[in-house]
Design a protein around this motif. Structure first.
Motif, PDB file in Angstrom:
ATOM      1  N   ILE A  22       1.139  -1.186  -0.165  1.00 55.28           N
ATOM      2  CA  ILE A  22      -0.156  -0.300  -0.435  1.00 55.28           C
ATOM      3  C   ILE A  22       0.628   1.238   0.100  1.00 55.28           C
ATOM      4  O   ILE A  22       1.541   1.351   1.196  1.00 55.28           O
ATOM      5  N   CYS A  23       0.720   2.753  -0.795  1.00 57.48           N
ATOM      6  CA  CYS A  23       1.589   2.865  -1.222  1.00 57.48           C
ATOM      7  C   CYS A  23       0.889   4.479  -1.079  1.00 57.48           C
ATOM      8  O   CYS A  23      -0.117   4.416  -1.752  1.00 57.48           O
ATOM      9  N   THR A 108      14.570  -1.566  -3.203  1.00 58.20           N
ATOM     10  CA  THR A 108      12.852  -1.675  -4.190  1.00 58.20           C
ATOM     11  C   THR A 108      12.908  -3.483  -4.388  1.00 58.20           C
ATOM     12  O   THR A 108      11.326  -3.636  -4.457  1.00 58.20           O
ATOM     13  N   ARG A 109      13.756  -4.209  -4.841  1.00 60.07           N
ATOM     14  CA  ARG A 109      13.494  -5.416  -5.408  1.00 60.07           C
ATOM     15  C   ARG A 109      13.736  -6.388  -4.008  1.00 60.07           C
ATOM     16  O   ARG A 109      12.430  -7.170  -3.648  1.00 60.07           O
ATOM     17  N   HIS A 110      14.415  -5.703  -2.676  1.00 57.65           N
ATOM     18  CA  HIS A 110      13.735  -6.249  -1.135  1.00 57.65           C
ATOM     19  C   HIS A 110      12.928  -6.313  -0.852  1.00 57.65           C
ATOM     20  O   HIS A 110      12.503  -7.171  -0.581  1.00 57.65           O
ATOM     21  N   ILE A 111      12.436  -4.991  -1.030  1.00 59.32           N
ATOM     22  CA  ILE A 111      10.750  -4.992  -0.536  1.00 59.32           C
ATOM     23  C   ILE A 111       9.520  -5.625  -1.351  1.00 59.32           C
ATOM     24  O   ILE A 111       8.982  -6.302  -0.960  1.00 59.32           O
ATOM     25  N   ALA A 112      10.088  -5.804  -3.228  1.00 60.05           N
ATOM     26  CA  ALA A 112       9.180  -6.818  -3.594  1.00 60.05           C
ATOM     27  C   ALA A 112       8.818  -7.926  -2.713  1.00 60.05           C
ATOM     28  O   ALA A 112       7.823  -8.758  -2.957  1.00 60.05           O
ATOM     29  N   LEU A 127       4.012   1.899   2.313  1.00 58.97           N
ATOM     30  CA  LEU A 127       5.323   2.750   2.531  1.00 58.97           C
ATOM     31  C   LEU A 127       4.729   3.922   2.214  1.00 58.97           C
ATOM     32  O   LEU A 127       3.734   4.115   1.499  1.00 58.97           O
ATOM     33  N   ILE A 128       5.128   4.627   3.023  1.00 61.75           N
ATOM     34  CA  ILE A 128       4.627   6.640   3.131  1.00 61.75           C
ATOM     35  C   ILE A 128       5.940   7.345   2.303  1.00 61.75           C
ATOM     36  O   ILE A 128       7.037   6.881   3.182  1.00 61.75           O
ATOM     37  N   THR A 129       5.921   8.134   1.452  1.00 59.58           N
ATOM     38  CA  THR A 129       6.207   8.337   0.771  1.00 59.58           C
ATOM     39  C   THR A 129       5.899   9.646  -0.215  1.00 59.58           C
ATOM     40  O   THR A 129       5.069  10.169  -0.203  1.00 59.58           O
ATOM     41  N   ASP A 130       6.502  10.382  -0.215  1.00 55.23           N
ATOM     42  CA  ASP A 130       7.083  11.373  -1.314  1.00 55.23           C
ATOM     43  C   ASP A 130       7.421  11.161  -2.674  1.00 55.23           C
ATOM     44  O   ASP A 130       7.602  12.855  -3.054  1.00 55.23           O
ATOM     45  N   SER A 131       8.198  10.595  -3.162  1.00 58.52           N
ATOM     46  CA  SER A 131       8.283  10.393  -4.548  1.00 58.52           C
ATOM     47  C   SER A 131       7.958   9.327  -5.529  1.00 58.52           C
ATOM     48  O   SER A 131       6.743   8.179  -4.205  1.00 58.52           O
ATOM     49  N   PRO A 132       7.936   8.790  -6.384  1.00 61.53           N
ATOM     50  CA  PRO A 132       7.540   8.183  -6.821  1.00 61.53           C
ATOM     51  C   PRO A 132       7.420   6.770  -7.021  1.00 61.53           C
ATOM     52  O   PRO A 132       8.516   6.912  -6.088  1.00 61.53           O
ATOM     53  N   LEU A 137       7.443  -2.534  -8.142  1.00 62.60           N
ATOM     54  CA  LEU A 137       6.787  -2.741  -6.770  1.00 62.60           C
ATOM     55  C   LEU A 137       5.402  -1.933  -6.759  1.00 62.60           C
ATOM     56  O   LEU A 137       4.220  -2.643  -5.531  1.00 62.60           O
ATOM     57  N   GLN A 138       5.151  -1.286  -7.495  1.00 62.33           N
ATOM     58  CA  GLN A 138       3.990  -0.482  -6.818  1.00 62.33           C
ATOM     59  C   GLN A 138       2.470  -1.950  -7.927  1.00 62.33           C
ATOM     60  O   GLN A 138       1.645  -1.073  -7.081  1.00 62.33           O
ATOM     61  N   ARG A 139       2.755  -2.585  -8.733  1.00 59.81           N
ATOM     62  CA  ARG A 139       2.106  -3.063  -9.184  1.00 59.81           C
ATOM     63  C   ARG A 139       1.743  -4.454  -8.282  1.00 59.81           C
ATOM     64  O   ARG A 139       0.521  -5.444  -8.886  1.00 59.81           O
TER      65      ARG A 139
END
Length: 519
Positions: A22-23, A108-112, A127-132, A137-139
């Protein structure tokens, strides 16, 4: 634009659905954490474990804020989460602002991989972030954007702040004042709003006039505004001679600019398009509006937005309009708009796309950004810009008549000569200035003022010096009469006169007139 309540509903549904990733996209970290905590502390989730990781505090229990482990590294937190995802269901890990989420990196691969592991046992990673976020990972999950506070949420923030200070300092704001301030502060973060209010309250009281001062000081939190230039205002910017119709119309629009329109279908005033003779006060009117309305003035330089790469101009223009929405309430001055929007003969299509962007923004934006656009060459204006409903009104600024010239001469006489004009001399100057634009009058009296300064006072000049200066001034209407007459002929029948207009002898007047309804 989703507000806090919409974002809370979406996040609650994603957590209930046990979405693996959840982004939450936002620039307000604390507000996002409050959103996540509100979701995690619901009674029906009391048996679901929630952990949160930040670089400053390491891994902690989200509800109790107790440390989980001594290792404060992100790697240690992810190893702990991997073990939990394997051994227990419905676990949730919240990661706050991890680095390098926008690209295909080992992190990002580790988080995926961790998300896929969580998915096998109904776990989730928030994931709480202000960047893309990297698409790979998003999919794996869902995204939501926590936008800046809307007027209702801002009202709750201001009400809470004032409630905490009542009884400690005098507070003169009414419910309507709080509503107005909330609408003015739309476009800033919750923290920025609190800082602005704290600055207001720091003087020991909250007064009625602080509503407008709050709006005027809002722009101080913005810097490096893309495509916009802050224009400093001076005391002289309040004074505009002539333009009676325009000034009356702007006075009524100011009431709407400050009004609470939430219970109506009305939108804040969009702006005005001023066309007409060069030097007759169009640009000065933009400064006067901002000065009299006590709002910051920004100038949009159409020349600065054009780039050499495909899509660069459109992107810069869109960013400038978005910035204007954020700094609202403000006055947005677009000088010589025809030079930036002229598209005839342009094979790139850039002017046409910019026109489309601008017209869409004029139609759809609900921010309190009042546009003052000026144009000299009316032939260069795209016809779609002149349609009723784009701007609130189209005014034609003509050469000033005798009464207007008398007012303009009085303003500049007092400014540059520091004295009141003699009535007889004033009458002669009005006659001598036939065909003068306001800028011609100012230039003549500026020259007189310079001579007065060099001579040590007006008493040391020849009595006829002022009249001689006017007589020797050749205005633009005499230098280029054909162009000026063409501009005037266009404006007589296509726009509302900005000054007092008299119908041409021998012909009926087809010029539109402003109709003010009785209050």
């Amino acid at each position: 634009m989703p507000n806090y309540a919409d974002s809370h509903r979406d996040l609650d549904s994603y957590v209930s659905a046990r979405v693996p990733v959840i982004c939450v996209r936002t620039i307000e970290q604390q507000r996002a954490l409050r959103l996540v905590r509100a979701t995690a502390t619901q009674p029906r989730r009391s048996n679901m474990p929630f952990w949160i990781y930040t670089r400053a505090t390491g891994l902690r229990d989200l509800r109790s804020n107790t440390p989980v482990m001594d290792d404060r590294s992100l790697t240690g937190a992810m190893e702990f989460a991997a073990a939990q995802f394997t051994s227990r269901p419905n676990a949730t890990l919240v990661l706050v602002e991890p680095d390098d989420l926008d690209a295909d990196t080992p992190l990002t691969r580790h988080i995926a991989e961790l998300a896929r592991l969580a998915d096998t046992n109904m776990g989730s990673i928030v994931l709480i972030t202000d960047s893309p976020v990297w698409s790979g990972l998003q999919r794996l999950g869902m995204s939501l954007t926590l936008d800046l506070p809307d007027a209702d949420e801002m009202y709750a923030t201001l009400s809470g702040f004032l409630g905490d200070h009542r009884g400690h300092i005098p507070i003169a704001w009414t419910e309507q004042d709080i509503r107005r301030a909330a609408e003015f502060l739309v476009g800033v973060t919750e923290g920025e709003a609190v800082n602005l209010m704290a600055t207001v309250a720091a003087k020991g009281s909250v007064e009625e006039g602080d509503v407008l001062r709050l709006a005027a000081s809002k722009d101080r939190i913005f810097s490096d505004l893309s495509g916009l230039t802050r224009v400093p205002l001076h005391a002289s910017d309040h004074a505009v001679g002539g333009l009676t119709n325009l000034r009356d119309w702007l006075g009524r629009r100011n009431l709407l600019m400050q009004a609470d329109l939430r219970s109506t279908d009305l939108r804040p005033p969009r702006g005005v398009l001023l066309v007409g003779v060069p030097g007759c006060g169009k640009s000065l009117s933009a400064k006067a509006v901002a000065a009299q309305w006590q709002l910051p003035l920004y100038r949009l330089d159409m020349g600065s937005i054009h780039g050499k790469y495909l899509g660069e101009s459109e992107g810069r223009f869109r960013e400038a309009l978005e910035t204007a929405d954020r700094v609202a309430p403000c006055v947005l001055w677009i000088d010589e708009i025809e030079k930036g929007l002229a598209g005839a003969g342009d094979s790139t299509g850039v002017p046409q796309r910019i026109i489309g962007q601008f017209l869409f923004w004029l139609q759809e934006s609900r921010s309190r950004t009042f546009v003052v656009a000026t144009a000299n060459d009316v032939r260069g204006l795209p016809p779609e810009l002149l349609r009723k409903g784009r701007f609130d009104e189209l005014f034609f600024v003509d050469l000033p008549d005798a009464r207007d010239r008398e007012e303009i001469i009085g303003i500049y006489y007092r400014r540059y000569l520091k004295a009141e004009p003699d009535p007889a001399q004033l009458a002669r100057l009005v006659d001598l200035s036939e065909g003068f634009a306001g800028s011609d009058i100012e230039a003549a009296l500026h020259d007189v003022g310079a001579e007065v300064y060099l001579a040590g006072g007006i008493g040391n000049l020849r009595p006829a010096f002022v009249e001689d200066t006017f007589a020797n001034t050749v205005p633009l209407s005499r230098n280029n009469p054909e162009q000026i007459e063409e501009i005037r002929a266009w404006g007589r029948d296509r726009a509302v006169p900005a000054g007092r207009a008299a119908p041409t002898p021998g012909r009926p007047s087809t010029t539109r007139r402003i109709v003010f309804l009785d209050d």
